[in-house]
Design an enzyme around this catalytic site. Structure first.
Site, PDB file in Angstrom:
ATOM      1  CB  SER A 201      -1.106   0.190   1.297  1.00 45.80           C
ATOM      2  OG  SER A 201      -0.198  -0.057   2.453  1.00 45.80           O
TER       3      SER A 201
ATOM      4  CG  ASN B 129      12.372   0.732   6.370  1.00 45.35           C
ATOM      5  OD1 ASN B 129      11.399   0.330   5.459  1.00 45.35           O
ATOM      6  ND2 ASN B 129      12.306   0.506   7.720  1.00 45.35           N
TER       7      ASN B 129
ATOM      8  CG  HIS C 228       9.643   1.235  12.050  1.00 43.94           C
ATOM      9  ND1 HIS C 228       9.866  -0.200  11.765  1.00 43.94           N
ATOM     10  CD2 HIS C 228       9.276   1.096  13.358  1.00 43.94           C
ATOM     11  CE1 HIS C 228       9.738  -0.917  13.077  1.00 43.94           C
ATOM     12  NE2 HIS C 228       9.332  -0.134  13.824  1.00 43.94           N
TER      13      HIS C 228
ATOM     14  CD  GLU D  44       3.103   3.136   7.746  1.00 41.06           C
ATOM     15  OE1 GLU D  44       3.632   2.465   6.626  1.00 41.06           O
ATOM     16  OE2 GLU D  44       2.772   2.302   8.509  1.00 41.06           O
TER      17      GLU D  44
HETATM   18  C1  GRF Z   1       4.034  -0.666   6.596  1.00 36.52           C
HETATM   19  O1  GRF Z   1       3.419  -0.711   8.074  1.00 36.52           O
HETATM   20  C2  GRF Z   1       5.283  -0.156   6.906  1.00 36.52           C
HETATM   21  O2  GRF Z   1       5.378   0.830   8.051  1.00 36.52           O
HETATM   22  C3  GRF Z   1       6.247  -1.489   7.384  1.00 36.52           C
HETATM   23  O3  GRF Z   1       5.649  -2.155   6.488  1.00 36.52           O
HETATM   24  C4  GRF Z   1       4.192  -1.984   6.352  1.00 36.52           C
HETATM   25  C5  GRF Z   1       4.157  -2.293   4.762  1.00 36.52           C
HETATM   26  O4  GRF Z   1       2.869  -2.264   4.478  1.00 36.52           O
HETATM   27  N1  GRF Z   1       7.526  -1.091   7.150  1.00 36.52           N
HETATM   28  P1  GRF Z   1       2.446  -1.938   3.030  1.00 36.52           P
HETATM   29  O5  GRF Z   1       2.793  -3.147   2.198  1.00 36.52           O
HETATM   30  O6  GRF Z   1       2.968  -0.690   2.308  1.00 36.52           O
HETATM   31  O7  GRF Z   1       1.106  -1.914   2.785  1.00 36.52           O
END
Ligand code: GRF
Length: 211
Positions: A15, A110, A112, A182
């Site tokens: 996502s 990255n 997190h 995010e």
């Molecule tokens: C996210 O929560 C990110 O913070 C972590 O992995 C997850 C990935 O989610 N590193 P997606 O595949 O981008 O939906």
């Protein structure tokens, strides 16, 4: 200004990757283009989406690349082949190895799902992060975009977004609240970082012509 060639690494639904693609399509990242999407899982939703978007993809699953070294070497080679400038981890579930790390110093980002340095490090992934935040009765959580170094979740922080934690939150609903942030934060931080890289490169170029 030339475009930075992004290499996306993902293992799951992707996502964040989709949010980055959308930001590029909407003109929010005018100096970025996606050069390559790599997954270590053949069934990753993010990989299927990349194919739908006609992006270049590569898959190195555990049956063909069983060790960390094999995966690391294969990824370093193909990132170079596709002339990737900036590596973006978007839910990549492996710790990077020395080949990729040394090929991209200060060039791997990255995201997190916690306010690092809290709730980071080896094993702090997925719902475990949010469960730990709730268990400790935190009033707020959030997400962090950082530069990747050999210390897991320990590289320089580029930006954070916060969310309020409600007493009724479950790990799943906290994860969802954080994920929404995010999707907003990551494209923005990628854009800022690209600007910063261009500035640094410009300075280096300028200095070189004056020696
Ligand atoms: C996210 O929560 C990110 O913070 C972590 O992995 C997850 C990935 O989610 N590193 P997606 O595949 O981008 O939906």
């Amino acid at each position: 200004m030339r475009k930075m060639r992004l290499g996306l690494l993902l293992s799951g639904r992707g996502s964040n990757f989709k949010a980055i693609v959308q930001a590029i399509q909407q003109g929010q990242l005018p100096h970025a283009e996606i050069a390559l999407v790599i997954s270590n899982h053949a069934e990753a939703g993010g990989l299927a989406f990349a194919r739908e978007q006609n992006l270049a993809t590569a898959c190195f699953p555990p049956d063909t690349h069983p060790t960390r070294m094999a995966l690391d070497q294969a990824m370093a080679e193909i990132l170079k082949e596709y002339q990737v400038d900036l590596v973006i981890l978007a839910g990549f579930d492996r710790i990077l190895g020395p080949h990729v790390l040394s090929a991209y110093p200060h060039r791997i980002l990255n995201i997190h799902p916690s306010l690092l340095p809290a709730y980071g490090g080896k094993g702090m992934v997925g719902l475990k992060v949010h469960a730990a935040v709730l268990k400790n009765g935190e009033k707020e959580s959030g997400c962090t975009v950082h530069v990747v170094t050999e210390t897991v979740d320990g590289g320089p922080i580029l930006g954070q977004a916060k969310v309020a934690v409600a007493p009724s939150d479950t790990p799943e609903c906290l994860a969802q609240k954080v994920l929404e942030q995010e999707h907003r934060l990551y494209p923005e931080m990628i854009g800022n970082y690209i600007q910063q890289l261009f500035k640094t490169e410009g300075t280096a170029l300028h200095d070189a012509t004056h020696v």
